[in-house]
Motif scaffolding. Sequence first.
Motif, PDB file in Angstrom:
ATOM      1  N   MET A   1      25.166  43.764  29.851  1.00  0.00           N
ATOM      2  CA  MET A   1      26.944  43.152  29.606  1.00  0.00           C
ATOM      3  C   MET A   1      26.424  42.159  30.968  1.00  0.00           C
ATOM      4  SD  MET A   1      28.933  45.986  28.841  1.00  0.00           S
ATOM      5  CE  MET A   1      29.530  46.894  27.238  1.00  0.00           C
ATOM      6  N   SER A   2      28.199  41.721  31.046  1.00  0.00           N
ATOM      7  CA  SER A   2      28.384  40.361  31.516  1.00  0.00           C
ATOM      8  C   SER A   2      29.362  40.572  32.936  1.00  0.00           C
ATOM      9  CB  SER A   2      28.461  39.456  30.903  1.00  0.00           C
ATOM     10  OG  SER A   2      30.177  39.204  30.566  1.00  0.00           O
ATOM     11  N   GLY A   3      29.702  40.112  33.896  1.00  0.00           N
ATOM     12  CA  GLY A   3      30.955  40.038  34.575  1.00  0.00           C
ATOM     13  C   GLY A   3      31.904  40.147  33.738  1.00  0.00           C
ATOM     14  N   ALA A   4      31.984  39.566  32.471  1.00  0.00           N
ATOM     15  CA  ALA A   4      33.511  39.104  31.968  1.00  0.00           C
ATOM     16  C   ALA A   4      33.504  40.682  31.781  1.00  0.00           C
ATOM     17  CB  ALA A   4      33.492  38.066  31.439  1.00  0.00           C
ATOM     18  N   ASP A   5      32.771  41.117  30.516  1.00  0.00           N
ATOM     19  CA  ASP A   5      33.132  42.150  29.947  1.00  0.00           C
ATOM     20  C   ASP A   5      33.540  43.780  30.930  1.00  0.00           C
ATOM     21  OD1 ASP A   5      31.525  41.847  27.859  1.00  0.00           O
ATOM     22  OD2 ASP A   5      29.791  42.652  29.255  1.00  0.00           O
ATOM     23  N   TRP A   6      33.501  43.363  32.061  1.00  0.00           N
ATOM     24  CA  TRP A   6      34.096  44.656  33.293  1.00  0.00           C
ATOM     25  C   TRP A   6      35.786  43.392  34.128  1.00  0.00           C
ATOM     26  CZ3 TRP A   6      35.316  44.029  38.565  1.00  0.00           C
ATOM     27  CH2 TRP A   6      34.865  43.013  38.689  1.00  0.00           C
ATOM     28  N   SER A   7      35.844  42.116  34.164  1.00  0.00           N
ATOM     29  CA  SER A   7      36.205  41.750  35.374  1.00  0.00           C
ATOM     30  C   SER A   7      37.793  41.910  34.384  1.00  0.00           C
ATOM     31  CB  SER A   7      36.483  41.003  35.866  1.00  0.00           C
ATOM     32  OG  SER A   7      35.428  39.951  35.074  1.00  0.00           O
ATOM     33  N   CYS A   8      37.357  41.475  32.718  1.00  0.00           N
ATOM     34  CA  CYS A   8      38.484  40.942  31.521  1.00  0.00           C
ATOM     35  C   CYS A   8      38.437  39.808  31.653  1.00  0.00           C
ATOM     36  CB  CYS A   8      39.366  41.468  31.751  1.00  0.00           C
ATOM     37  SG  CYS A   8      40.198  43.289  32.049  1.00  0.00           S
ATOM     38  N   ARG A   9      37.824  38.748  32.311  1.00  0.00           N
ATOM     39  CA  ARG A   9      37.930  37.338  32.255  1.00  0.00           C
ATOM     40  C   ARG A   9      37.740  36.501  31.174  1.00  0.00           C
ATOM     41  NH1 ARG A   9      35.631  35.377  37.739  1.00  0.00           N
ATOM     42  NH2 ARG A   9      35.245  36.216  39.004  1.00  0.00           N
ATOM     43  N   THR A  78      25.005  39.777  43.105  1.00  0.00           N
ATOM     44  CA  THR A  78      24.932  40.321  43.885  1.00  0.00           C
ATOM     45  C   THR A  78      24.370  41.662  43.831  1.00  0.00           C
ATOM     46  OG1 THR A  78      26.654  40.838  45.284  1.00  0.00           O
ATOM     47  CG2 THR A  78      25.040  38.319  45.749  1.00  0.00           C
ATOM     48  N   ALA A  79      25.242  42.996  42.645  1.00  0.00           N
ATOM     49  CA  ALA A  79      25.561  44.122  42.335  1.00  0.00           C
ATOM     50  C   ALA A  79      24.306  44.340  42.043  1.00  0.00           C
ATOM     51  CB  ALA A  79      26.267  44.694  41.662  1.00  0.00           C
ATOM     52  N   PRO A  80      23.611  46.040  42.192  1.00  0.00           N
ATOM     53  CA  PRO A  80      22.377  46.514  41.808  1.00  0.00           C
ATOM     54  C   PRO A  80      23.119  47.092  40.113  1.00  0.00           C
ATOM     55  CG  PRO A  80      23.598  47.799  44.040  1.00  0.00           C
ATOM     56  CD  PRO A  80      24.043  46.588  43.931  1.00  0.00           C
ATOM     57  N   PRO A  81      22.054  46.464  39.942  1.00  0.00           N
ATOM     58  CA  PRO A  81      22.005  46.954  37.772  1.00  0.00           C
ATOM     59  C   PRO A  81      23.052  48.202  37.737  1.00  0.00           C
ATOM     60  CG  PRO A  81      19.930  46.203  38.175  1.00  0.00           C
ATOM     61  CD  PRO A  81      20.488  46.237  39.392  1.00  0.00           C
ATOM     62  N   ALA A  86      27.794  51.180  35.952  1.00  0.00           N
ATOM     63  CA  ALA A  86      28.784  51.965  36.642  1.00  0.00           C
ATOM     64  C   ALA A  86      30.715  51.659  36.095  1.00  0.00           C
ATOM     65  CB  ALA A  86      28.786  53.112  37.792  1.00  0.00           C
ATOM     66  N   MET A  87      30.517  50.064  36.882  1.00  0.00           N
ATOM     67  CA  MET A  87      31.717  49.576  36.957  1.00  0.00           C
ATOM     68  C   MET A  87      31.952  49.528  35.530  1.00  0.00           C
ATOM     69  SD  MET A  87      34.071  48.047  38.749  1.00  0.00           S
ATOM     70  CE  MET A  87      33.970  48.418  40.025  1.00  0.00           C
ATOM     71  N   ILE A  88      31.279  48.724  34.716  1.00  0.00           N
ATOM     72  CA  ILE A  88      31.849  48.238  33.312  1.00  0.00           C
ATOM     73  C   ILE A  88      32.253  49.118  32.164  1.00  0.00           C
ATOM     74  CG2 ILE A  88      30.907  48.099  31.141  1.00  0.00           C
ATOM     75  CD1 ILE A  88      28.766  46.083  32.584  1.00  0.00           C
ATOM     76  N   PHE A  94      40.430  49.763  30.415  1.00  0.00           N
ATOM     77  CA  PHE A  94      41.291  48.433  31.069  1.00  0.00           C
ATOM     78  C   PHE A  94      41.372  47.538  30.390  1.00  0.00           C
ATOM     79  CE2 PHE A  94      42.379  45.482  34.487  1.00  0.00           C
ATOM     80  CZ  PHE A  94      43.200  44.676  34.431  1.00  0.00           C
ATOM     81  N   SER A  95      39.255  46.804  30.522  1.00  0.00           N
ATOM     82  CA  SER A  95      39.459  45.679  29.911  1.00  0.00           C
ATOM     83  C   SER A  95      39.287  45.595  28.594  1.00  0.00           C
ATOM     84  CB  SER A  95      38.050  45.070  29.952  1.00  0.00           C
ATOM     85  OG  SER A  95      37.268  45.459  31.030  1.00  0.00           O
ATOM     86  N   HIS A  96      39.878  46.494  27.430  1.00  0.00           N
ATOM     87  CA  HIS A  96      40.103  46.237  26.468  1.00  0.00           C
ATOM     88  C   HIS A  96      41.782  46.379  26.119  1.00  0.00           C
ATOM     89  CE1 HIS A  96      40.537  47.175  21.930  1.00  0.00           C
ATOM     90  NE2 HIS A  96      41.711  47.726  22.398  1.00  0.00           N
TER      91      HIS A  96
END
Length: 107
Positions: A1-9, A78-81, A86-88, A94-96
């Motif tokens: 998943m991309s950063g957009a999936d966890w940050s609501c971009r 930069t974050a490890p996989p 875990a963040m996602i 919240f993202s949803h």
Amino acid sequence: MSGADWSCRDALAGFGAIPTNARVVRDRNRITGAGVTAGLDFGLAMVAELRDRTYAECTQLMSEYDPHPPFNAGSMKTAPPEVKKAMIKLVAEFSHQAQVLSGIAKA
């Protein structure tokens, strides 16, 4: 998943915003900062804007702002996989909800 999936971009566009990775952003008559230390970066950028760069650099030196974070997990680049995964998972609901509010997804 991309950063957009966890940050609501993705949801930002529904609110009329344009996502960016910049820590300090100037948009016409607005300047914003994101992230904890980006708040300090924002403050220094404002001092440079309102006074000048040398004065802002003196402010940085006086406050001894020389960050060295203990981890290299400050962005999706930069974050490890395992941290990304875990963040996602942590912010999935919240993202949803952000996507629902912006009109991209249905409740």
